[in-house]
Design a protein around this motif. Structure first.
Motif, PDB file in Angstrom:
ATOM      1  N   ALA A  26      26.341  28.800  22.776  1.00 29.61           N
ATOM      2  CA  ALA A  26      26.333  29.252  21.346  1.00 29.61           C
ATOM      3  C   ALA A  26      25.667  30.870  21.945  1.00 29.61           C
ATOM      4  CB  ALA A  26      24.260  29.131  21.260  1.00 29.61           C
ATOM      5  N   ASN A  27      25.345  31.701  23.074  1.00 30.58           N
ATOM      6  CA  ASN A  27      25.277  32.916  22.580  1.00 30.58           C
ATOM      7  C   ASN A  27      26.489  34.146  22.105  1.00 30.58           C
ATOM      8  OD1 ASN A  27      25.028  35.806  23.855  1.00 30.58           O
ATOM      9  ND2 ASN A  27      23.024  34.570  24.797  1.00 30.58           N
ATOM     10  N   PRO A  28      26.529  34.409  21.565  1.00 27.74           N
ATOM     11  CA  PRO A  28      27.774  35.233  20.575  1.00 27.74           C
ATOM     12  C   PRO A  28      27.728  36.798  22.183  1.00 27.74           C
ATOM     13  CG  PRO A  28      25.373  36.339  19.797  1.00 27.74           C
ATOM     14  CD  PRO A  28      25.096  34.978  20.386  1.00 27.74           C
ATOM     15  N   PHE A  29      26.833  36.665  22.837  1.00 29.28           N
ATOM     16  CA  PHE A  29      27.529  37.155  24.086  1.00 29.28           C
ATOM     17  C   PHE A  29      28.046  36.850  25.345  1.00 29.28           C
ATOM     18  CE2 PHE A  29      24.478  39.724  21.035  1.00 29.28           C
ATOM     19  CZ  PHE A  29      25.193  40.519  20.664  1.00 29.28           C
ATOM     20  N   LYS A  30      28.479  35.473  24.896  1.00 29.86           N
ATOM     21  CA  LYS A  30      29.037  34.994  26.315  1.00 29.86           C
ATOM     22  C   LYS A  30      29.638  35.853  26.796  1.00 29.86           C
ATOM     23  CE  LYS A  30      31.205  31.314  23.788  1.00 29.86           C
ATOM     24  NZ  LYS A  30      31.117  32.116  21.746  1.00 29.86           N
ATOM     25  N   GLU A  31      31.469  36.268  27.044  1.00 27.32           N
ATOM     26  CA  GLU A  31      31.523  36.405  27.223  1.00 27.32           C
ATOM     27  C   GLU A  31      31.122  37.337  28.244  1.00 27.32           C
ATOM     28  OE1 GLU A  31      32.538  35.842  24.322  1.00 27.32           O
ATOM     29  OE2 GLU A  31      34.160  34.012  24.684  1.00 27.32           O
ATOM     30  N   ARG A  32      30.318  38.880  27.125  1.00 27.03           N
ATOM     31  CA  ARG A  32      30.319  40.189  27.872  1.00 27.03           C
ATOM     32  C   ARG A  32      29.375  39.647  29.000  1.00 27.03           C
ATOM     33  NH1 ARG A  32      31.707  44.524  28.967  1.00 27.03           N
ATOM     34  NH2 ARG A  32      29.742  45.829  29.154  1.00 27.03           N
ATOM     35  N   ILE A  33      28.130  38.591  28.601  1.00 28.84           N
ATOM     36  CA  ILE A  33      27.308  38.229  29.785  1.00 28.84           C
ATOM     37  C   ILE A  33      28.072  37.922  31.369  1.00 28.84           C
ATOM     38  CG2 ILE A  33      25.692  36.750  30.771  1.00 28.84           C
ATOM     39  CD1 ILE A  33      24.534  36.526  27.091  1.00 28.84           C
ATOM     40  N   CYS A  34      28.550  37.130  31.012  1.00 27.30           N
ATOM     41  CA  CYS A  34      30.242  37.485  32.343  1.00 27.30           C
ATOM     42  C   CYS A  34      30.421  37.997  32.926  1.00 27.30           C
ATOM     43  CB  CYS A  34      30.802  36.062  31.810  1.00 27.30           C
ATOM     44  SG  CYS A  34      30.195  33.797  32.073  1.00 27.30           S
ATOM     45  N   MET A  35      30.787  38.877  31.897  1.00 26.68           N
ATOM     46  CA  MET A  35      31.638  39.534  32.521  1.00 26.68           C
ATOM     47  C   MET A  35      30.637  40.623  34.039  1.00 26.68           C
ATOM     48  SD  MET A  35      34.813  41.380  29.928  1.00 26.68           S
ATOM     49  CE  MET A  35      35.273  42.982  30.976  1.00 26.68           C
ATOM     50  N   VAL A  36      28.996  41.122  32.706  1.00 27.28           N
ATOM     51  CA  VAL A  36      28.993  42.165  33.597  1.00 27.28           C
ATOM     52  C   VAL A  36      28.412  41.816  34.647  1.00 27.28           C
ATOM     53  CG1 VAL A  36      25.831  42.975  33.581  1.00 27.28           C
ATOM     54  CG2 VAL A  36      27.410  42.851  31.102  1.00 27.28           C
ATOM     55  N   PHE A  37      28.231  40.276  35.157  1.00 25.68           N
ATOM     56  CA  PHE A  37      27.460  39.041  36.339  1.00 25.68           C
ATOM     57  C   PHE A  37      28.502  39.468  37.089  1.00 25.68           C
ATOM     58  CE2 PHE A  37      23.927  38.934  34.101  1.00 25.68           C
ATOM     59  CZ  PHE A  37      22.398  39.140  34.220  1.00 25.68           C
ATOM     60  N   SER A  38      29.510  39.731  36.947  1.00 28.09           N
ATOM     61  CA  SER A  38      30.722  39.048  37.955  1.00 28.09           C
ATOM     62  C   SER A  38      31.658  40.192  38.474  1.00 28.09           C
ATOM     63  CB  SER A  38      32.479  39.311  36.848  1.00 28.09           C
ATOM     64  OG  SER A  38      33.701  38.586  37.722  1.00 28.09           O
ATOM     65  N   THR A  39      31.143  39.961  40.150  1.00 22.82           N
ATOM     66  CA  THR A  39      31.653  40.716  41.273  1.00 22.82           C
ATOM     67  C   THR A  39      32.639  41.038  41.744  1.00 22.82           C
ATOM     68  OG1 THR A  39      31.062  39.043  42.638  1.00 22.82           O
ATOM     69  CG2 THR A  39      29.027  40.798  42.304  1.00 22.82           C
ATOM     70  N   SER A  40      33.945  39.862  40.738  1.00 22.68           N
ATOM     71  CA  SER A  40      34.823  39.769  41.170  1.00 22.68           C
ATOM     72  C   SER A  40      35.730  41.175  41.060  1.00 22.68           C
ATOM     73  CB  SER A  40      35.704  38.401  40.099  1.00 22.68           C
ATOM     74  OG  SER A  40      37.147  38.685  40.494  1.00 22.68           O
ATOM     75  N   PRO A  41      36.723  41.839  41.779  1.00 21.89           N
ATOM     76  CA  PRO A  41      37.354  42.990  40.625  1.00 21.89           C
ATOM     77  C   PRO A  41      38.389  43.091  39.886  1.00 21.89           C
ATOM     78  CG  PRO A  41      38.222  42.768  43.389  1.00 21.89           C
ATOM     79  CD  PRO A  41      37.221  41.278  42.696  1.00 21.89           C
ATOM     80  N   THR A  42      38.484  42.105  39.678  1.00 21.40           N
ATOM     81  CA  THR A  42      39.276  41.242  37.508  1.00 21.40           C
ATOM     82  C   THR A  42      38.311  40.674  36.835  1.00 21.40           C
ATOM     83  OG1 THR A  42      39.685  38.855  38.750  1.00 21.40           O
ATOM     84  CG2 THR A  42      41.584  40.643  39.388  1.00 21.40           C
ATOM     85  N   ARG A  43      37.003  40.794  37.146  1.00 22.12           N
ATOM     86  CA  ARG A  43      35.549  40.466  36.222  1.00 22.12           C
ATOM     87  C   ARG A  43      36.073  38.528  35.463  1.00 22.12           C
ATOM     88  NH1 ARG A  43      33.516  44.962  33.763  1.00 22.12           N
ATOM     89  NH2 ARG A  43      31.975  45.112  33.352  1.00 22.12           N
ATOM     90  N   ASP A  44      36.749  38.117  35.976  1.00 23.58           N
ATOM     91  CA  ASP A  44      37.423  36.895  35.882  1.00 23.58           C
ATOM     92  C   ASP A  44      36.173  36.164  36.098  1.00 23.58           C
ATOM     93  OD1 ASP A  44      38.593  36.960  38.042  1.00 23.58           O
ATOM     94  OD2 ASP A  44      40.744  36.656  37.055  1.00 23.58           O
ATOM     95  N   SER A  45      35.411  35.687  37.122  1.00 21.90           N
ATOM     96  CA  SER A  45      34.743  34.088  37.634  1.00 21.90           C
ATOM     97  C   SER A  45      33.162  34.784  38.116  1.00 21.90           C
ATOM     98  CB  SER A  45      35.576  33.906  38.758  1.00 21.90           C
ATOM     99  OG  SER A  45      35.385  35.199  39.613  1.00 21.90           O
ATOM    100  N   LEU A  46      33.056  33.906  38.213  1.00 21.79           N
ATOM    101  CA  LEU A  46      31.417  34.300  39.027  1.00 21.79           C
ATOM    102  C   LEU A  46      31.459  33.363  39.762  1.00 21.79           C
ATOM    103  CD1 LEU A  46      29.390  34.336  36.126  1.00 21.79           C
ATOM    104  CD2 LEU A  46      29.750  35.803  36.530  1.00 21.79           C
ATOM    105  N   SER A  47      31.201  33.573  41.298  1.00 23.36           N
ATOM    106  CA  SER A  47      30.385  33.350  42.814  1.00 23.36           C
ATOM    107  C   SER A  47      29.323  32.730  42.181  1.00 23.36           C
ATOM    108  CB  SER A  47      30.506  34.388  43.325  1.00 23.36           C
ATOM    109  OG  SER A  47      29.384  35.018  43.502  1.00 23.36           O
ATOM    110  N   PHE A  48      28.688  31.686  43.132  1.00 22.12           N
ATOM    111  CA  PHE A  48      27.333  31.473  43.031  1.00 22.12           C
ATOM    112  C   PHE A  48      26.175  32.351  42.956  1.00 22.12           C
ATOM    113  CE2 PHE A  48      23.693  29.448  45.091  1.00 22.12           C
ATOM    114  CZ  PHE A  48      22.744  29.044  43.715  1.00 22.12           C
ATOM    115  N   GLU A  49      26.141  33.475  43.853  1.00 24.92           N
ATOM    116  CA  GLU A  49      25.530  34.370  43.537  1.00 24.92           C
ATOM    117  C   GLU A  49      25.660  35.399  42.287  1.00 24.92           C
ATOM    118  OE1 GLU A  49      25.623  36.052  47.069  1.00 24.92           O
ATOM    119  OE2 GLU A  49      24.674  34.821  48.579  1.00 24.92           O
ATOM    120  N   ASP A  50      26.869  35.305  42.060  1.00 24.85           N
ATOM    121  CA  ASP A  50      26.678  36.544  40.817  1.00 24.85           C
ATOM    122  C   ASP A  50      25.995  34.964  39.760  1.00 24.85           C
ATOM    123  OD1 ASP A  50      28.288  37.953  41.549  1.00 24.85           O
ATOM    124  OD2 ASP A  50      30.190  36.874  40.838  1.00 24.85           O
TER     125      ASP A  50
END
Length: 228
Positions: A66-90
């Motif tokens: 439901a969060n309108p910023f869900k994609e941006r939230i994931c991108m900001v917390f992703s440490t992947s070089p491609t910023r398309d996934s999250l590790s457990f620590e992310d």
């Protein structure tokens, strides 16, 4: 790091507790939720700490849908070089920042990063336009007209752009957030209520701003609580 079972070790739990705003129970719950997104063969502690989960899977969680910023939230917390996934620590960092016990400075810092769509360290007119569109939607019946958007962004900059350079930097953003009359008493339940009111009635509120020219609560603050 980690063992061969499905439960985090006491040492690892203590380490994560030191590095986040989460309790041990919350960390265990977060690990369980993360593991539910993994294939069965990757659900041991060792595998779960080295396997990344795609945004598509993360965004399937009801808490983010439901969060309108869900994609941006994931991108900001992703440490992947491609910023398309999250590790457990992310994933743990994400939950920590949005937890009840995270400090206002931490929350506002990450909210600013989420709103900074081009990652240039400032909120310019394009960022603010995308920000508003995330909340109002971009359909014919909800999207603001060009003149409405310009007036709204002019108002946001008027109340937030202290040095008058045409953008909002982090310190200006945090200053406006902290001086909001609602900020000191905005516990989680109040923020959730305000967020729901924002989502349900944002167009009406925008019209009020456009017609009256001012609003008792800074609009950038209302945008900020929409991430919580």
């Amino acid at each position: 790091m980690g063992g061969s079972g499905s439960r985090l070790s006491k040492e690892l739990l203590a380490e994560y507790q030191d590095l986040t705003f989460l309790t041990k129970q919350e960390i265990l719950l977060a690990h369980r939720r993360f593991c539910e997104l993994l294939p069965p063969e990757h659900r041991t502690v060792e595998e779960s700490l080295h396997t990344r989960v795609s945004f598509e899977q993360i965004l399937s969680l009801p808490e983010l849908k439901a969060n309108p910023f869900k994609e941006r939230i994931c991108m900001v917390f992703s440490t992947s070089p491609t910023r398309d996934s999250l590790s457990f620590e992310d994933f743990l960092d994400l939950l920590s920042v949005f937890s009840d016990t995270a400090t206002p400075d931490i929350k506002s810092h990450y909210a600013f990063r989420i709103f900074d769509f081009d990652d240039d360290g400032t909120l310019d007119r394009e960022d603010l336009s995308r920000l508003v569109n995330c909340l109002t939607g971009e359909g014919e019946d909800t999207r603001l007209s060009a003149s409405e958007m310009k007036q709204l962004i002019d108002n946001i900059l008027e109340e937030s752009d202290i040095d008058r350079d045409g953008t909002i930097n982090l310190s200006e953003f945090q200053h406006v957030i902290s001086r909001s009359p609602d900020f000191a008493r905005c516990d989680r339940s109040a923020c959730i209520l305000s967020t729901h009111l924002l989502w349900d009635g944002i167009r009406g509120m925008v019209q009020d701003i456009l017609s009256e020219g001012t609003h008792p609560t800074p609009f950038i603050y209302l945008l900020y609580i929409s991430t919580l």
